[in-house]
Design an enzyme around this catalytic site. Sequence first.
Site, PDB file in Angstrom:
ATOM      1  N   CYS A  18       0.819  -1.207   0.000  1.00 26.87           N
ATOM      2  CA  CYS A  18       0.000   0.000   0.000  1.00 26.87           C
ATOM      3  C   CYS A  18       0.862   1.271   0.000  1.00 26.87           C
ATOM      4  O   CYS A  18       1.555   1.550  -0.968  1.00 26.87           O
ATOM      5  CB  CYS A  18      -0.967  -0.047   1.187  1.00 26.87           C
ATOM      6  SG  CYS A  18      -2.272   1.193   1.173  1.00 26.87           S
ATOM      7  N   HIS A  19       0.863   2.051   1.080  1.00 25.11           N
ATOM      8  CA  HIS A  19       1.683   3.257   1.194  1.00 25.11           C
ATOM      9  C   HIS A  19       3.079   2.966   1.757  1.00 25.11           C
ATOM     10  O   HIS A  19       3.929   3.851   1.772  1.00 25.11           O
ATOM     11  CB  HIS A  19       0.997   4.285   2.103  1.00 25.11           C
ATOM     12  CG  HIS A  19      -0.181   4.961   1.480  1.00 25.11           C
ATOM     13  ND1 HIS A  19      -1.407   4.334   1.346  1.00 25.11           N
ATOM     14  CD2 HIS A  19      -0.327   6.196   0.947  1.00 25.11           C
ATOM     15  CE1 HIS A  19      -2.250   5.163   0.771  1.00 25.11           C
ATOM     16  NE2 HIS A  19      -1.632   6.303   0.512  1.00 25.11           N
TER      17      HIS A  19
END
Length: 187
Positions: A111-112
């Site tokens: 994800c991030h």
Amino acid sequence: MPAIATSRIAILATHGFEQSELEVPLNDLRAKGATVDIVSLEAGEIKGWDEKDWGAAVPVDRTLAEANVADYDALVLPGGQINPDVLRVEKAAIDFIRAFDGAGKPIAAICHAPWLLIEAGLLKGRRATSYSSIRTDMINAGAVWEDRAVVLDGMIATSRNPGDLDAFVATIVEMVEQGREKRQAAE
């Protein structure tokens, strides 16, 4: 016995980790026999973010100051917007990530969390993926960004989002197996 069953894996996280991105790898890897430690900036507990609000807390097994890369076979970096943004300004966290890379040990970011790989300078020229909102950050850091569930380049795996967690965990297992084989061949 598969290498995963005798492996030790660190999950580096702090407050604001995406709940499923920490808990699914933690539980799945433990179910496969791995010893998994939650490593964080401070002792106690860290609280997750569960989609639109604060989630559940998880206990910290070791502080970053107590953790030693030599004790682990792999590193998992959960995302969420808050968690990697806080960690990427912590020199000790970035040094910890770089040390895994320097030792040729698997690193998996979802994800991030690839923001942490950017900060560590590990993505230039590498194939990688991430949550779509940080695609430009990835490209600006020199990554060859791909819109795929999981991208494996050497001993670094990246994944897009929580919908890809099964493939993400399977890739972590694969990397631990390959990493153990490479280290044994080198001995």
